[in-house]
Design a protein around this motif. Structure first.
Motif, mmCIF file in Angstrom:
data_model
loop_
_atom_site.group_PDB
_atom_site.id
_atom_site.type_symbol
_atom_site.label_atom_id
_atom_site.label_comp_id
_atom_site.label_asym_id
_atom_site.label_seq_id
_atom_site.Cartn_x
_atom_site.Cartn_y
_atom_site.Cartn_z
ATOM 1 N N CYS A 57 -87.831 -1.841 22.771
ATOM 2 C CA CYS A 57 -89.208 -2.183 23.152
ATOM 3 C C CYS A 57 -89.623 -3.561 22.660
ATOM 4 C CB CYS A 57 -90.174 -1.131 22.629
ATOM 5 S SG CYS A 57 -90.511 -1.263 20.850
ATOM 6 N N ILE A 58 -88.811 -4.182 21.794
ATOM 7 C CA ILE A 58 -89.180 -5.487 21.257
ATOM 8 C C ILE A 58 -88.940 -6.550 22.321
ATOM 9 C CG2 ILE A 58 -88.747 -7.193 19.455
ATOM 10 C CD1 ILE A 58 -87.653 -4.882 17.726
ATOM 11 N N HIS A 59 -89.996 -7.238 22.700
ATOM 12 C CA HIS A 59 -89.895 -8.288 23.715
ATOM 13 C C HIS A 59 -90.000 -9.645 23.038
ATOM 14 C CE1 HIS A 59 -90.514 -4.825 26.214
ATOM 15 N NE2 HIS A 59 -90.260 -5.542 27.290
ATOM 16 N N VAL A 60 -88.991 -10.453 23.230
ATOM 17 C CA VAL A 60 -88.909 -11.750 22.580
ATOM 18 C C VAL A 60 -89.087 -12.834 23.636
ATOM 19 C CG1 VAL A 60 -87.532 -13.297 21.141
ATOM 20 C CG2 VAL A 60 -87.356 -10.809 20.845
ATOM 21 N N GLY A 61 -90.153 -13.595 23.513
ATOM 22 C CA GLY A 61 -90.407 -14.703 24.419
ATOM 23 C C GLY A 61 -89.959 -16.012 23.797
ATOM 24 N N PHE A 62 -90.069 -17.087 24.553
ATOM 25 C CA PHE A 62 -89.677 -18.381 24.010
ATOM 26 C C PHE A 62 -90.783 -19.409 24.233
ATOM 27 C CE2 PHE A 62 -88.329 -18.610 28.422
ATOM 28 C CZ PHE A 62 -88.617 -19.920 28.808
ATOM 29 N N VAL A 63 -90.871 -20.300 23.262
ATOM 30 C CA VAL A 63 -91.765 -21.451 23.341
ATOM 31 C C VAL A 63 -90.891 -22.687 23.376
ATOM 32 C CG1 VAL A 63 -93.533 -22.798 22.178
ATOM 33 C CG2 VAL A 63 -93.615 -20.310 22.087
ATOM 34 N N ARG A 64 -91.078 -23.522 24.375
ATOM 35 C CA ARG A 64 -90.297 -24.750 24.491
ATOM 36 C C ARG A 64 -91.205 -25.940 24.249
ATOM 37 N NH1 ARG A 64 -87.309 -26.817 29.949
ATOM 38 N NH2 ARG A 64 -89.477 -27.172 30.516
ATOM 39 N N GLU A 65 -90.737 -26.860 23.397
ATOM 40 C CA GLU A 65 -91.518 -28.055 23.107
ATOM 41 C C GLU A 65 -90.637 -29.287 23.250
ATOM 42 O OE1 GLU A 65 -93.703 -28.072 19.533
ATOM 43 O OE2 GLU A 65 -94.895 -26.296 20.035
ATOM 44 N N GLN A 66 -91.248 -30.348 23.729
ATOM 45 C CA GLN A 66 -90.549 -31.614 23.913
ATOM 46 C C GLN A 66 -90.952 -32.585 22.809
ATOM 47 O OE1 GLN A 66 -91.426 -33.632 27.560
ATOM 48 N NE2 GLN A 66 -89.935 -35.254 27.240
ATOM 49 N N PHE A 67 -89.963 -33.231 22.214
ATOM 50 C CA PHE A 67 -90.215 -34.249 21.213
ATOM 51 C C PHE A 67 -90.206 -35.615 21.904
ATOM 52 C CE2 PHE A 67 -88.581 -30.653 18.910
ATOM 53 C CZ PHE A 67 -89.436 -30.577 17.814
ATOM 54 N N GLN A 68 -91.358 -36.260 21.903
ATOM 55 C CA GLN A 68 -91.508 -37.503 22.654
ATOM 56 C C GLN A 68 -90.602 -38.620 22.123
ATOM 57 O OE1 GLN A 68 -93.267 -37.689 25.384
ATOM 58 N NE2 GLN A 68 -94.114 -35.627 25.228
ATOM 59 N N ALA A 69 -90.352 -38.624 20.818
ATOM 60 C CA ALA A 69 -89.607 -39.736 20.223
ATOM 61 C C ALA A 69 -88.210 -39.884 20.818
ATOM 62 C CB ALA A 69 -89.516 -39.549 18.708
ATOM 63 N N ASN A 70 -87.529 -38.750 21.031
ATOM 64 C CA ASN A 70 -86.155 -38.833 21.544
ATOM 65 C C ASN A 70 -85.954 -38.029 22.830
ATOM 66 O OD1 ASN A 70 -86.317 -36.267 20.535
ATOM 67 N ND2 ASN A 70 -84.916 -36.618 18.819
ATOM 68 N N ASN A 71 -87.067 -37.564 23.394
ATOM 69 C CA ASN A 71 -87.017 -36.809 24.651
ATOM 70 C C ASN A 71 -86.119 -35.574 24.549
ATOM 71 O OD1 ASN A 71 -88.020 -36.522 27.279
ATOM 72 N ND2 ASN A 71 -86.137 -37.365 28.183
ATOM 73 N N GLN A 72 -86.077 -34.969 23.362
ATOM 74 C CA GLN A 72 -85.289 -33.763 23.154
ATOM 75 C C GLN A 72 -86.193 -32.537 23.253
ATOM 76 O OE1 GLN A 72 -81.797 -33.644 22.532
ATOM 77 N NE2 GLN A 72 -82.034 -35.754 23.244
ATOM 78 N N TYR A 73 -85.587 -31.416 23.593
ATOM 79 C CA TYR A 73 -86.322 -30.166 23.721
ATOM 80 C C TYR A 73 -85.847 -29.165 22.667
ATOM 81 C CZ TYR A 73 -88.155 -31.677 28.232
ATOM 82 O OH TYR A 73 -88.802 -32.351 29.229
ATOM 83 N N LEU A 74 -86.792 -28.347 22.209
ATOM 84 C CA LEU A 74 -86.493 -27.278 21.259
ATOM 85 C C LEU A 74 -87.203 -26.027 21.736
ATOM 86 C CD1 LEU A 74 -85.521 -26.312 18.350
ATOM 87 C CD2 LEU A 74 -87.807 -26.979 17.585
#
Length: 584
Positions: free
Chosen positions: A292-309
């Protein structure tokens, strides 16, 4: 091996001493909530406040833990920093199974460490580590470090607190294995006041399964009931987040600090929308096939190097209601951003969201100013709410210090009590009507799962006070029996009385089957006696004005019915909690 006695590990953080004790009482208390209350009666202090070092933090499991699916919860009992009275909370993860594999029915921690400490226990090992360097570490970072400090198998469970527990917020939680929590009433603070950053339970010992023919057949039957029928399907599918749209349709969804009970924007944070836009995976507690545990994701972009986490964030109905609808945040990923900060700080998400909803309305109405809030709280402003969560956890001023102790305490000081959405503690997400409001406001742990008042409101349009009170008392007693086991309450539709009797018989506890109702009654009365002895006055509980202004699908709230229920339930509680000599 079936034991008539309970095997309990006692850890004293002040002296550093640990010992194993045994106590009788399986036939009187079963385990779980019954055992926890019995142990608090013995080791807790009625006369000392919640923060006294002698007060215990107690973790208990039940007689069916490890033997059947969804018998996967642990009961945590303590004197609450929220109201200074006895309370309890429940969590899953690996905690229950780890205690079973450590050959323990209970872990009792008393005393106070001189410095921030992590405790590791198992059947063959007890160790404390000075972790003062981890002060201020968030709950997720703490988990990563502890997994390296205390390596172990999949039977290891790590329970830890974040900065909120260290700073003694009244609604700090205990994070269990990342995605589960002892969430309500301040369990994290009960650990924090002891300088206890974390507990690692090593399930380092096996236990024998019953060798009779009945056990494997019954296990298979229960497993099939839980995995192949529709009874549990919703919990694996959309999870409890599926409740958003139906409650919105019933005008029973708290919205914008309960100024509304529905919104056309609710669909944007529905279970379906979360699944479409954020769902990464399902997970399960140890010993549970449902997931029953539902795990979502949050994606963020780092402007300095255009990388995503991206970060993984668990969600279900309660966090969505409290940090979505109550704050009028109508974008699923943005709700997860708020929840991510709450997780790290180690706060209860329901109390946090409801507290911020009150603060937003109070600021809007001029009851408080930005001098208090430090940021301009406004409906839907995610960045402001994320900052305010950190302020609750690490208070920079008197306003947040008070807000961290409870919304109603803050409102009592600054004003705005009429719209403080508190029913014993910050409300759960069911604006279904009078029975639920009274059930949560006066209930033993002020939780929506104390009794099914939210369900009763939806099924009964009559206003029979006696019938409603009978339901609350009897339904709470039935849930107590399952909480003695300690089973997941999602499974209560599967584990009916007959099936529980079969399950107990197959593992060797059949002699207790005829006593289940009596045990439920005994534990129910013991828990109330403990609370009342610590000063709880149910007759003095007030329901804020905001609840009397609510309109649901049945129409406006009936204040006379609400008041009759409040008075009647208070009387029933006093009867249940009367000392033994008074009942005789």
């Amino acid at each position: 091996m079936i034991r008539d006695t309970f095997r309990i590990m006692m850890v004293n953080l002040t002296t550093g001493k640990t010992n194993i004790i045994e106590r009788p009482g399986r036939g009187e208390y079963l385990g779980g909530t019954g055992l926890a209350a019995r142990l608090f009666e013995e080791f807790g202090s009625i006369d000392e406040n919640w923060d006294h070092p002698s007060q215990p933090v107690i973790f208990t499991i039940g007689p069916l833990t490890g033997y059947y699916p969804l018998m996967s919860k642990t009961c945590c009992a303590f004197r609450s920093p929220y109201h200074n009275e006895y309370t309890e909370s429940y969590a899953g993860g690996k905690s229950a199974l780890s205690l079973r594999f450590a050959d323990l029915d209970a872990l009792v921690v008393v005393g106070k460490a001189k410095r921030l400490t992590a405790l590791c226990v198992g059947s063959r090992r007890v160790e404390t580590r000075d972790v003062e360097y981890m002060r201020g570490f968030d709950a997720l970072h703490t988990g990563r470090v502890l997994r390296k400090i205390f390596p172990g198998s999949g039977r290891r469970s790590i329970m830890r607190i974040g900065p909120a527990g260290e700073n003694l917020s009244a609604y700090a939680c205990i994070n269990v294995d990342t995605f589960r929590h002892f969430g309500r009433m301040g369990g994290g603070t009960a650990m924090g006041v002891k300088n206890l950053k974390a507990i690692c339970v090593l399930g380092d010992r096996g236990f024998a399964l019953p060798e009779n023919k009945d056990y494997p057949k019954l296990y298979k039957h229960i497993f099939q009931q839980l995995t192949t029928t529709e009874m549990m399907a919703k919990y694996h599918g959309l999870g409890t987040a599926v409740n958003i749209n139906p409650l919105n349709g019933l005008k029973s969804l708290p919205w914008k600090n309960l100024q509304q009970t529905s919104s056309p924007d609710a669909e944007k944070i529905s279970g379906e929308r979360f699944a479409d836009d954020t769902l990464l995976r399902n997970a399960a507690c140890a010993g549970c096939p449902v997931g029953c545990i539902h795990v979502g994701f949050v994606r963020e972009q780092f402007q300095a190097n255009n990388q995503y986490l991206y970060r993984q964030v668990g969600y279900d109905y309660e966090p969505i209601f409290s940090c979505g609808g109550m704050l009028e945040v109508t974008d699923a990923p943005q709700v997860l951003r708020i929840l991510d900060v709450i997780e790290k700080e180690g706060l209860d998400n329901m109390s946090s969201g409801v507290a911020l909803a009150w603060a937003t309305e109070a600021l809007e109405k001029g009851v408080i100013s930005e001098e208090e809030t430090l940021v301009k709280l406004a409906w839907g402003d995610v960045d402001a709410y994320m900052q305010a969560v950190e302020y609750i956890s690490r208070p920079p001023n008197d306003f947040y210090k008070l807000l961290s102790q409870g919304t109603l305490k803050c409102a009592h000081h600054y004003g705005g009590e009429d719209f403080a959405c508190v029913l014993g503690q910050e409300m759960a997400g069911y604006a279904t009507g009078e029975v639920f409001f009274v059930s949560e406001a006066l209930g033993f742990r002020h939780a929506h799962l104390d009794a099914g008042g939210y369900s009763y409101d939806q099924k009964h349009e009559d206003k029979d006070v006696t019938k409603a009170l009978d339901f609350l008392v009897n339904d709470a007693r039935d849930r107590i029996v399952l909480n003695c086991m300690v089973g997941c309450l999602f499974s209560r539709g599967v584990y009916n009385d007959a099936l529980l009797a079969e399950a107990m018989d197959a593992v060797g506890y059949g002699s207790l089957n005829g006593d289940m109702a009596e045990i439920g009654d005994r534990v129910q009365r013991l828990r109330w006696r403990l609370r009342l002895a610590m000063g709880y006055n149910p007759a003095g509980v007030k329901i804020p004005k905001r609840y009397k202004e609510v309109t649901t699908w049945k129409g406006p709230i009936d204040e006379n019915y609400l008041e009759a229920l409040r008075i009647g339930y208070a009387h029933r509680i006093m009867e249940m909690g009367a000392p033994m000599e008074e009942k005789s």
